[in-house]
Scaffold this motif. Structure first.
Motif, short mmCIF file in Angstrom:
data_model
loop_
_atom_site.label_atom_id
_atom_site.label_comp_id
_atom_site.label_asym_id
_atom_site.label_seq_id
_atom_site.Cartn_x
_atom_site.Cartn_y
_atom_site.Cartn_z
N ALA A 618 30.78 0.30 0.02
CA ALA A 618 30.24 -1.15 -0.44
C ALA A 618 29.63 -1.95 0.45
O ALA A 618 28.40 -3.11 -0.06
CB ALA A 618 31.53 -1.28 -0.91
N PHE A 619 29.51 -1.81 1.50
CA PHE A 619 28.80 -2.53 2.76
C PHE A 619 28.01 -1.92 2.78
O PHE A 619 26.92 -3.59 3.22
CB PHE A 619 30.20 -2.71 3.97
N GLU A 620 27.48 -0.95 2.61
CA GLU A 620 25.77 -1.07 2.81
C GLU A 620 25.31 -0.75 2.60
O GLU A 620 23.91 -1.87 2.22
CB GLU A 620 26.52 1.02 2.96
N LYS A 621 25.36 -1.04 0.97
CA LYS A 621 24.94 -1.28 -0.59
C LYS A 621 24.76 -2.80 -0.55
O LYS A 621 23.47 -3.85 -1.32
CB LYS A 621 25.61 -1.20 -1.93
N ALA A 630 16.48 3.45 5.95
CA ALA A 630 15.32 3.01 5.33
C ALA A 630 15.48 1.57 5.46
O ALA A 630 14.35 0.51 5.03
CB ALA A 630 15.33 2.55 3.45
N TRP A 631 16.59 0.87 5.74
CA TRP A 631 16.31 -0.59 6.08
C TRP A 631 15.81 -0.96 7.60
O TRP A 631 15.46 -1.94 7.78
CB TRP A 631 17.93 -1.41 6.04
N VAL A 632 16.22 -0.02 8.32
CA VAL A 632 15.96 -0.60 10.00
C VAL A 632 14.24 -0.03 10.01
O VAL A 632 13.54 -0.53 10.54
CB VAL A 632 16.73 0.27 11.00
N ASN A 633 13.82 0.81 8.78
CA ASN A 633 12.49 1.08 8.58
C ASN A 633 11.64 0.49 8.09
O ASN A 633 10.45 0.88 7.68
CB ASN A 633 12.73 2.00 8.35
N ALA A 634 12.60 -0.64 7.71
CA ALA A 634 11.98 -1.96 6.59
C ALA A 634 11.42 -1.48 5.55
O ALA A 634 10.65 -2.02 4.89
CB ALA A 634 10.82 -2.99 7.83
N ARG A 635 11.76 -0.51 5.03
CA ARG A 635 11.14 -0.41 3.31
C ARG A 635 12.15 -0.75 2.36
O ARG A 635 11.83 -0.60 1.77
CB ARG A 635 11.75 1.57 3.29
N SER A 636 12.88 -1.69 3.42
CA SER A 636 14.01 -2.41 1.82
C SER A 636 14.51 -3.57 2.44
O SER A 636 15.30 -3.81 3.97
CB SER A 636 15.12 -1.42 0.82
#
Length: 874
Positions: A618-621, A630-636
């Motif tokens: 839930a924390f990740e979502k 995907a977030w650290v790669n700036a894709r979202s």
């Protein structure tokens, strides 16, 4: 019957006490005193001896080069102009070829000529000439528009002793012998080395219109022995440029070779182009045609059927003329020599906004030391980025292209001379230059480490294929054209990065545990905790590294969101547990204040970890869109969530400081007047309010920073790799915590009891006593503990080797790997050739690591003495 008591015996005289020290004690004291002195001096001598040894091994890296031998001999006169000169790897023979096809071979030390078959050009004159990098295969461009391939080989044979022909004569001033056709040299093992010259000419092939001379050519042989590929580029007197590829395939059934030849005409050269030099890459994907005025036409021939004139660029910008042009090994460094003495190196690099058909352009990457006269010849190395240049007055410079170092400068003792050919020995240990007259000059050179300079090791260097200068460590590769990249900056940075993150995790835990066990727990609990913590230090680092690499790294990768949540949930769990404990009735809290309370702490920790396990998804979502990688790669998503996690602790302590400064006195008075349970509830409400306020402030600040372009992705966080700095920080913290804890706890316990008693008697709480009296007094010992932990982290090897990924990168990304100095030494030293460049570089890395720890410990000792002096005044 009566009895009478015996009269008391007279008291024994008191024994006189001697205040004279026994001789055995004096001797023991002297022995101990001298033993300590000798031991201390021995330690100092050993330390400086190690430093001297490391320095002695590394000094040759910066010694440059030297001339080991000088020869000038006379050679027979030749018919025609000398096109090329070759020298064998033993610097025994010099072989020259003229434009009439004459082949001349002489003994370098004596000038004695050998009988060699000439190339029969059938009366034609070579108007263009080219050879492969090794010089074994050559091509003549003739004045009738044809080309002729040839082989010029310096054959080397090792024969048994006694194989020298009986009629062979001794060469004057040399141990070698000759029979007129070969040179015989005795070598160790009772053997003989025979050197001779073999020349073979192939039939002529028409490439230009009949009667149109070939004015420039270049020649490469690539591929494999079974499938060789020939590349020949020519320009004729009409300005027509052609590129020809010939590929030979062997039929596996019959064993017969079959050669296919394709030829294409390149787009026309710019009008008025005066062709001076033609170059092609070994892969035949680029063709360079240079004009005498400095204009270079670059063709993109990646699509062989559709070559394109990619760009025409002036490399001398009107300052003189282009007098020499050549490739270094690898065909990526284009060396230019000018009439003004310049020697520059250009790279073909993609550039935004480049005015070229392929989006790339020639960029000047290196400016080397200039000659004082026009550059007339360039001789590249066959194995490295070394090359020799000669000017019109006879000066010859041996240079290294990447380090920009001029390794050796030589010139003949006579007046100004002009060379017709220049050659660098295959082993880079000799230079041979042929005058336009009949003299040959030879120099033996020793340049073992031309690629290492202070700038190359500690500064930014522009390497082939890189868009800009960079700090790079890459000591080996799988290709012959590879050049070692030996910057120590990424390794120093990796060492600092690993130590920083490990101390970031270890220092708060170790110091918090030391304060807790020293000031707040019962001695019985301390007697269990302290030995347990000290036993942690006995775990071998290789075991910790093994566990971190094979167990911890996959777990962290799988549950990365839960791990990040733990940094928030664990402190919150401990805060909640502490406030709930405050609400217990006083008799209960006193009765269970020892081991039960200590066990409840671990229970709170376990509850926090379990909550992270279940709430991680839930924390990740909520913060990272359901996919952290995907977030650290700036894709979202945006950078605000991670900024929020970073800023929340800072905002919390800032809000807490403001509350304590302006509201805490009145709040404390109200708490004292309340029942214990009510006071606990009110204090917990205060903490919840501070947490909520700091969370709102942190999120607002994170949103503002992100809106202003302060996204942490690409800087503090970036692409996630399994073996990364976070895992290294956990494992190294586990190794460092026992050291810091033990020394800091001993320092805190060494504070005199009267200081504690005085503080408590004045109404201070145990926490106030610990933080405002005990900790400042023991600051020197606590600081020493942290410095010892830092030394342990800086010098750690096995954990970094096994868990860090061994990637020498310069980035603070906690989710990427690193390579430390110590780990680099452990990994690469077994493969380093003794006294080679890599071998000495690893010793230099050890010297740098030695110097880092020496400087850090010296500064730490200075700071520790200041703390000690201040605490001694209490």
């Amino acid at each position: 019957m009566t009895t009478t008591a015996a009269p008391p015996s007279p008291a024994a005289p008191a024994r006189k006490r001697s205040f004279q020290t026994r001789r055995s004690v004096v001797v023991a004291d002297m022995v101990a005193d001298w033993g300590i002195r000798i031991g201390g001096i021995g330690v100092i001598v050993a330390v400086f001896g190690i430093m001297a040894f490391l320095a002695e091994v590394t000094v040759p890296l910066f010694a440059g080069g030297s001339v080991t031998a000088v020869r000038t001999v006379e050679r027979p006169a030749t018919q025609g102009r000398v096109l090329v000169d070759r020298v064998d790897e033993y610097k025994t023979l010099s072989v020259a070829v003229t434009d009439r096809g004459e082949v001349q071979a002489i003994h370098v030390d004596t000038g004695t000529p050998l009988r060699v078959a000439n190339f029969d050009l059938e009366g034609r004159r070579a108007t263009a000439f080219a050879s492969t990098r090794a010089g074994d295969n050559i091509v003549f461009g003739l004045d009738d528009g044809s080309i002729r391939f040839a082989q010029l080989k310096i054959a080397v044979q090792v024969l048994p002793g006694g194989s020298i022909p009986a009629g062979a004569s001794e060469l004057p001033g040399s141990p070698d012998r000759t029979d007129g056709e070969a040179i015989y040299a005795s070598i160790p093992g009772g053997q003989v080395r025979r050197l001779s010259v073999e020349a073979r000419l192939e039939p002529a092939e028409k490439v230009a219109d009949p009667g149109t001379p070939i004015v420039a050519a270049d020649y490469h042989i690539a591929g494999t022995v079974e499938r060789p590929t020939k590349t020949i580029a020519t320009v004729d007197a009409k300005g027509i440029a052609r590129l020809t590829l010939g590929e030979t395939k062997i039929n596996l059934m019959t064993g017969q070779p079959r050669t296919t030849v394709d030829s294409v005409e390149l787009p026309p050269l710019p009008a008025g182009f005066r062709v001076a030099t033609l170059l092609t890459t070994e892969a035949a994907d680029q063709v360079y045609i240079a004009d005498r005025g400095g204009m270079v036409a670059r063709y993109d021939t990646r699509d062989f059927r559709k070559p394109v004139l990619a760009e025409s660029v002036d490399l001398v910008a009107g300052e003189g003329e282009l007098t020499a042009l050549g490739f270094l090994i690898g065909d990526q460094s284009l060396v230019l020599g000018g009439s003004d003495g310049r020697v520059d190196i250009y790279f073909k690099l993609p550039r935004h906004g480049a005015r070229s058909a392929d989006g790339a352009t020639l960029v000047r990457a290196h400016e080397l030391e200039r000659h004082t006269a026009p550059v007339v010849a360039i001789a590249p190395s066959q194995r490295s980025k070394l090359f020799a240049t000669a000017d019109a007055t006879g000066n010859v410079f041996l240079r290294h292209g990447t380090s920009e170092q001029t390794v050796v400068k030589v010139r003949p003792a006579s007046a100004a001379v002009r060379y017709s050919a220049l050659a660098l020995a295959p082993r880079d240990d000799g230079i041979v230059a042929m005058e336009e007259g009949t003299r040959v000059h030879a120099w033996g050179v020793h340049a073992p480490h031309p690629e290492t300079t202070v700038k190359a090791i500690f500064g930014k260097i522009w390497y082939e294929g890189y868009p800009e200068p960079s700090y790079t460590w890459q000591s080996s590769s799988g290709t012959d054209s590879f050049e070692p990249k030996l910057s120590l900056v990424p390794l120093i940075f990796g060492t600092i990065k690993a130590a920083f993150y490990s101390l970031l995790f270890a220092v708060p835990v170790a110091l918090g545990a030391a304060i807790y066990t020293s000031e707040f727990v019962h001695p019985a609990v301390r007697g269990v905790v302290k030995p347990t913590m000290e036993m942690m230090a006995s775990l071998p680092s290789v075991v910790l590294g093994f566990i971190a690499a094979l167990i911890l790294a996959p777990v962290v990768e799988t549950w990365i969101a839960a791990v990040l949540l733990a940094f928030v949930a664990v402190p919150l769990g401990l805060f909640v547990g502490a406030h709930l404990w405050q609400m217990l009735p006083t008799p209960v809290s006193i009765r269970y204040g020892n081991l039960p309370k200590f066990a409840l702490i671990f229970l709170a920790l376990a509850g926090s970890f379990v909550s992270c396990y279940y709430a991680g998804g839930a924390f990740e979502k909520a913060l990272f869109g359901g996919d952290f990688k995907a977030w650290v790669n700036a894709r979202s998503g945006s950078g605000a969530p991670f900024l929020f996690l970073l800023l929340w602790p800072l905002a919390f302590f800032a809000a807490l400081h403001l509350f304590d400064r302006y509201l805490d006195p009145r709040h404390a008075q109200r708490l004292r007047s309340m029942p214990r349970v009510q006071a606990g509830l009110v204090d917990m409400t205060r903490w919840v309010a501070v947490l909520a306020t700091s969370a709102l402030l942190a999120y607002a600040a994170a949103a503002l920073v992100d809106a202003l372009g302060g996204d942490p992705r690409g800087a503090l966080v970036d692409t996630y790799v399994q073996r990364n700095t976070l895992v290294v920080g956990f494992a190294m913290a586990f190794a460092v915590i026992p050291l810091i804890y033990t020394i800091a706890e001993d320092a805190l316990n060494a504070v005199p009891e009267h200081l504690r008693g005085a503080s408590l008697a004045c109404g201070a709480t145990p926490w106030q006593t610990a933080t405002r009296v005990i900790l400042p007094t023991a600051a020197s010992g606590v600081f020493a503990a942290v410095m010892i932990g830092m030394g342990r982290a800086v010098g750690e090897t096995m954990i970094v080797v096994m868990a860090a990924g061994n990637t020498p990168v310069l980035e603070w990304n906690i989710f990427s790997g690193l390579r430390a100095l110590s780990a680099n030494i452990a990994v690469e030293l077994p493969e380093a050739v003794k006294d080679g460049t890599l071998y000495r570089m690893l010793f230099l890395a050890a010297l740098v690591l030695f110097g880092m720890t020496f400087v850090i410990n010296t500064l730490a000792e200075i700071v520790r003495l200041r703390f000690r002096k201040r605490s001694a005044q209490l």
